[in-house]
Scaffold this motif. Sequence first.
Motif, PDB file in Angstrom:
ATOM      1  N   HIS A   1       0.831  -1.185   0.000  1.00  0.00           N
ATOM      2  CA  HIS A   1       0.000   0.000   0.000  1.00  0.00           C
ATOM      3  C   HIS A   1       0.878   1.252   0.000  1.00  0.00           C
ATOM      4  N   GLU A   2       1.948   1.157   0.752  1.00  0.00           N
ATOM      5  CA  GLU A   2       2.880   2.277   0.796  1.00  0.00           C
ATOM      6  C   GLU A   2       3.579   2.469  -0.536  1.00  0.00           C
ATOM      7  N   ARG A   3       3.918   1.354  -1.183  1.00  0.00           N
ATOM      8  CA  ARG A   3       4.567   1.450  -2.497  1.00  0.00           C
ATOM      9  C   ARG A   3       3.628   2.044  -3.517  1.00  0.00           C
ATOM     10  N   GLU A   4       2.400   1.591  -3.451  1.00  0.00           N
ATOM     11  CA  GLU A   4       1.437   2.135  -4.396  1.00  0.00           C
ATOM     12  C   GLU A   4       1.241   3.615  -4.133  1.00  0.00           C
ATOM     13  N   HIS A   5       1.222   3.962  -2.896  1.00  0.00           N
ATOM     14  CA  HIS A   5       1.091   5.366  -2.531  1.00  0.00           C
ATOM     15  C   HIS A   5       2.306   6.161  -3.036  1.00  0.00           C
ATOM     16  N   ASP A   6       3.504   5.622  -2.896  1.00  0.00           N
ATOM     17  CA  ASP A   6       4.722   6.272  -3.398  1.00  0.00           C
ATOM     18  C   ASP A   6       4.683   6.394  -4.914  1.00  0.00           C
ATOM     19  N   ARG A   7       4.191   5.302  -5.573  1.00  0.00           N
ATOM     20  CA  ARG A   7       4.106   5.337  -7.027  1.00  0.00           C
ATOM     21  C   ARG A   7       3.117   6.408  -7.459  1.00  0.00           C
ATOM     22  N   GLU A   8       1.990   6.502  -6.824  1.00  0.00           N
ATOM     23  CA  GLU A   8       0.995   7.526  -7.158  1.00  0.00           C
ATOM     24  C   GLU A   8       1.587   8.921  -6.947  1.00  0.00           C
TER      25      GLU A   8
END
Length: 135
Positions: A1-8
């Motif tokens: 979730h954090e990675r996706e948040h970073d990617r976004e």
Amino acid sequence: HEREHDREISELAAKHQEEMEKLRAELKEEQRHLLDELRQQMAATHKAEHEQAQLQSQTLHSLELEALRLTLNNMHTSQLELTQSNLRKEKETALVELREMLNDKRAQEVAILQSRHQLECEKVREQCLREKEDL
């Protein structure tokens, strides 16, 4: 979730960066366009001011020439009037001198004629006396 948040976040940052670059490019283009318009307006204004200055200079030059022409005309007229006045005075002086000379000559001729007349009268008297004596 954090990675996706970073990617976004990085996608959003990239989009934001792209939009900023795009806006900067548009802004630069608009600035260049406005600068070109301003240069053209300044050139046109400069040209108009230059033409106005030339026209004023020509008008001033024409007025100065007209003033000089009028001054020269007035000086010429004054000189002519002065010359005419001097010629009139010289003519009057010459006429007075001529009149005096003619009066003197007439007086001399009258004196000569009177003296001849007296001589002839004397001769006629003498001749008359001689003729009386002869008679």
